[in-house]
Enzyme design. Structure first.
Site, PDB file in Angstrom:
ATOM      1  N   HIS A   1       0.814  -1.072  -0.057  1.00 53.01           N
ATOM      2  CA  HIS A   1      -0.015   0.099   0.186  1.00 53.01           C
ATOM      3  C   HIS A   1       0.934   1.316   0.064  1.00 53.01           C
ATOM      4  CE1 HIS A   1      -3.700   2.515   1.105  1.00 53.01           C
ATOM      5  NE2 HIS A   1      -2.597   3.114   1.726  1.00 53.01           N
ATOM      6  N   GLU A   2       1.689   1.195   0.853  1.00 52.01           N
ATOM      7  CA  GLU A   2       2.663   2.500   1.192  1.00 52.01           C
ATOM      8  C   GLU A   2       3.427   2.758  -0.175  1.00 52.01           C
ATOM      9  OE1 GLU A   2       1.994   4.985   3.162  1.00 52.01           O
ATOM     10  OE2 GLU A   2       0.495   3.727   4.185  1.00 52.01           O
TER      11      GLU A   2
ATOM     12  N   HIS B   1       1.670   4.388  -2.921  1.00 49.33           N
ATOM     13  CA  HIS B   1       2.035   5.914  -2.560  1.00 49.33           C
ATOM     14  C   HIS B   1       3.497   6.418  -3.091  1.00 49.33           C
ATOM     15  CE1 HIS B   1      -1.882   6.247  -0.852  1.00 49.33           C
ATOM     16  NE2 HIS B   1      -1.578   5.719   0.434  1.00 49.33           N
TER      17      HIS B   1
END
Length: 375
Positions: A32-33, A36
């Site tokens: 997820h990170e 980003h």
């Protein structure tokens, strides 16, 4: 007395479940990170830190771009901190105007892409893991076996060896597909397109409501038609890559639609919060899956990844979806919300998240207590 005798083994079991959940969440959070992070880099944004976990750093190093990669002592969650961020929630620093290479100095569309990239990365991870799961194990096909007496399937005219092709126009590729659709359609009329000995046929069936006790997970209401899969060896087969990818997409769609339908029922009062789960539920799901086998654990990690990606898109301040709402308002107003409005929004969002987590964990505690009292 029996409960006290089994307490050490129970504690060990819970510890093992917690470790498995921690590993699963670390993988999901990292992906997820990284979503980003990667898109931010592509947009020319300076990233100060990439952290897995919160709190004091127990390991870290700088890469050649000046980003600090680190692990916090509290290994729950994670964050990417961009240059110019006032905190890990990516709020702008009110003391200084944003620079061109900072997150808040970029156009709205680039900021929105960076924010959306995290949940999208979760969906991509889930898609790949579901495909691995379907390719790695034999799957029951959509051919029916035994039809239960006095069941909805018998009343609708189903017969053994009928092969389900579509349900309400949606293609069916496995018996799991049939279960997924029927279980969410109690009391709803479904149109089954089937193949009966080479002849096409359409049957209409209304799944009967059935309350199922999931033990630790409580009671839920699902739909049943009273048909079992065929035990014919020809109904058990490997899944080729194109079909596995198709099934992976379908699985994500069903989880998303099912979750949104549950939220909708919750809002209008047709369902209760008793089905919400917390850390205990996630730990038990992943722990049970790991005991069954590696592929089942892969499937469960994919389910968690979809759920986390979807929840992050909810329009709640502090979540990615809340940031996207702010950017939409900024695009409409042609200026961002004031610092005070953003701060209060994040406080409210934080309170909502904590409230939901409390409900889920209280439900877990009640389930575990009732389970132990039953012993």
């Amino acid at each position: 007395m029996d409960f006290l005798a089994t307490l050490p083994a129970t504690i060990f079991s819970y510890g093992a479940y917690a470790v498995i959940l921690l590993v699963a969440l670390t993988v999901i959070v990292f992906v997820h990170e990284y979503g980003h992070f990667k898109v931010a880099r592509l947009c020319g944004m300076k990233v100060e830190a990439f952290s897995i976990g919160f709190g004091r750093e127990i390991w870290g190093k700088y890469d050649r771009y000046g980003t600090r990669w680190k692990i916090g002592w509290l290994p729950i969650g994670g964050y990417v901190k961009f240059a110019g961020d006032a905190n890990a929630a990516s709020m702008p620093d009110p003391e200084s105007p944003p620079k061109p290479d900072e997150f808040h100095g970029k156009p709205i569309w680039q900021r929105a892409l960076v924010v959306a990239a995290g949940p999208v990365a979760n969906f991509v991870l889930a898609f790949l893991l579901f495909a691995v799961y379907f390719m790695g194990d034999k799957v029951l096909g959509p051919q029916l076996g035994e039809i239960m007496p006095k069941s909805a399937a018998q009343e609708a005219g189903f017969q053994p060896n009928d092969t389900v092709l579509r349900i309400d126009g949606e293609e069916v590729l496995s018996f799991v597909d049939i279960i997924a659709i029927v279980s969410q359609s109690a009391g709803k009329s479904l149109h089954f397109d089937i193949d009966r000995s080479g002849s096409p046929l359409t049957l209409t069936v209304i799944p009967q409501s059935s309350v199922e006790d999931r033990g630790f997970f409580g009671k839920i209401t699902i739909g049943r038609i009273g048909a079992r899969p065929s035990d014919n060896p020809s109904n058990l087969h490997n899944v080729p890559l194109p079909r596995a990818l198709n099934m992976a997409g379908g699985e994500i769609e069903r989880i998303v639609v099912g979750t949104l339908q549950y939220v909708g029922r919750l809002i209008v009062g047709r369902d209760s919060v008793s089905q919400l789960g917390g850390v205990g539920t996630m730990a038990k799901l992943t722990g049970d899956a790991a005991q069954v086998g590696f592929l089942v654990l892969v499937y469960m990690i994919a389910v968690l990844s979809v759920s986390i990606g979807l929840i992050n898109l909810f329009p709640i301040p502090m979540l990615d979806g809340g940031h996207l709402v702010f950017y939409a308002l900024e695009a409409i107003r042609r200026k961002p919300l004031g610092p005070q409005a953003q701060e209060w929004s994040f406080r409210i969002g934080f309170a909502v998240i904590i409230f939901i987590m409390l409900i889920g964990n209280i439900n877990d505690l009640l389930r575990a207590t009732m389970r132990n009292l039953a012993y």
